[in-house]
Design an enzyme around this catalytic site. Structure first.
Site, PDB file in Angstrom:
ATOM      1  N   PHE A  11      53.559  35.242  49.977  1.00 25.34           N
ATOM      2  CA  PHE A  11      53.760  34.032  49.162  1.00 25.34           C
ATOM      3  C   PHE A  11      53.830  34.398  47.670  1.00 25.34           C
ATOM      4  O   PHE A  11      54.848  34.165  47.000  1.00 25.34           O
ATOM      5  CB  PHE A  11      52.616  33.053  49.479  1.00 25.34           C
ATOM      6  N   TYR A 145      37.317  40.232  53.461  1.00 30.49           N
ATOM      7  CA  TYR A 145      38.217  40.013  52.322  1.00 30.49           C
ATOM      8  C   TYR A 145      37.484  40.261  51.002  1.00 30.49           C
ATOM      9  O   TYR A 145      37.953  41.017  50.151  1.00 30.49           O
ATOM     10  CB  TYR A 145      38.755  38.588  52.375  1.00 30.49           C
ATOM     11  N   TYR A 159      39.698  55.018  39.087  1.00 29.08           N
ATOM     12  CA  TYR A 159      40.919  55.751  38.724  1.00 29.08           C
ATOM     13  C   TYR A 159      41.178  55.635  37.221  1.00 29.08           C
ATOM     14  O   TYR A 159      41.652  56.585  36.597  1.00 29.08           O
ATOM     15  CB  TYR A 159      42.133  55.243  39.526  1.00 29.08           C
TER      16      TYR A 159
END
Ligand code: UDP
Length: 312
Positions: A11, A145, A159
């Site tokens: 979406f 989630y 990172y």
């Protein structure tokens, strides 16, 4: 710019690709169609600047050519989808995100992660500012989630700190618009589908829980501005216009003019009781705030769902 986007057939991913192409960028789009849909990007198939690769980003892969930005949007995102795919959700947020970070390193590209207001869990601070650490149940049904996105944020910051990668993190609040899946279980498609069929609207719990709904064009504008910024810490993008789910159901009744009743069903476990973004940071840093009022955004959304029902 040349921009690699994972989750491009979802979406939000597909709207973001449209936005990038409209600004003249070249898009290399990745998706494995676990919850995304080929129909969302069908109109781009012959676009000269759009290149699609069917790819599960949790598996090793490479992308040819240079890239200026790597945008990681891949993940099941509706409660129904991530409850149906809990392991894939954890894998894409962890292994998938690391693969996309490595891709950005290899290309010396900047990296943007789409994270979520679910990082705040069932928030004890209201509205939610980016400095709030959240109230997440690490073993509940939503944890696949929430913790996947929290890990994704953590590895993105690692990172940045360890490798000096230029990173951005956007925390997306409830977003709606055309191309949401009719059956993804989220409240906007659920209520609209039910109302348009004249079926009862299913309010979970007593409907006193709150959400704040942002139209998708506002969201992608905010994400784009963040991608061009030098901000390394998370930024909330959402619409602070908050309402209870019962108010939202009544609003949908009025707007569609349908005489659907409201029926009450059990509240899902760990369903957040309140959610509203504090967008001060996006306002001051990006000069961004939502421009589309709820009724204006619901019009094309309703038209989209009507077209799906006609073709079904
Ligand atoms: N909800 C509801 N009826 C539905 C679907 C959802 O009352 O048919 C409620 C859900 O319990 C939650 C809110 O609407 O409180 C938003 O749910 P959604 O799944 O859209 O997104 P969430 O913010 O929970 O990720």
């Amino acid at each position: 710019m040349q921009i690699i986007v994972s989750g491009a057939a979802g979406f939000i991913g597909s709207h973001f690709c449209d936005y990038l192409l409209a600004r003249g960028h070249v898009v290399v789009a990745l998706d494995n169609f676990l919850t995304g849909s080929a129909a969302n990007i069908g109109h781009l198939a012959s676009h000269p600047h759009f290149h699609f690769i069917e790819q599960d980003i949790t598996k090793p892969f490479s992308v040819e050519g240079p890239a200026d930005c790597v945008v990681n949007m891949a993940s099941p995102a509706s409660p129904k989808d991530y409850l149906d795919h809990p392991i894939e959700t954890l894998e894409v947020g962890s292994i998938g995100t690391q693969h996309m970070l490595e891709l950005a390193r290899e290309k010396a590209a900047r990296f943007l992660l789409t994270s979520t207001s679910e990082c705040y869990g069932d928030p004890l601070e209201h509205p939610q500012t980016e400095t709030y650490w959240g109230n997440v149940n690490p073993i509940g049904p939503r944890s696949c989630y929430d913790e996947s996105k929290r890990f994704a944020e953590a590895i993105t910051m690692a990172y940045h700190r360890r490798h000096g990668l230029r990173t951005n993190i956007v925390r997306i609040f409830n977003t709606y618009g055309p191309r949401m899946k009719l059956d993804d279980g989220r409240v906007v498609p659920a209520f609209l589908d039910q109302a348009l069929r004249g079926e009862p609207l299913t309010v979970y719990g007593n409907g006193s829980q709150t959400r704040s709904f942002c139209y998708v064009s506002d969201l992608v504008e905010g994400i784009y501005r963040l991608m061009l910024s030098g901000e390394r810490y998370p930024v909330n993008i959402g619409n602070p216009c908050e309402m209870t789910i019962l108010e939202f159901a009544r609003h949908i009744q009025r707007l569609t003019g349908m005489r659907s009743k409201i029926v009450y069903q059990p509240l899902p476990e760990d369903d957040p009781k309140q959610r509203r973004p504090d967008i001060s940071k996006a306002r001051s840093l990006l000069g961004w705030e939502p421009a589309v009022p709820l009724d204006e955004g619901l019009k094309p959304t309703i038209e989209y769902f009507q077209s799906l029902q006609v073709s079904a």
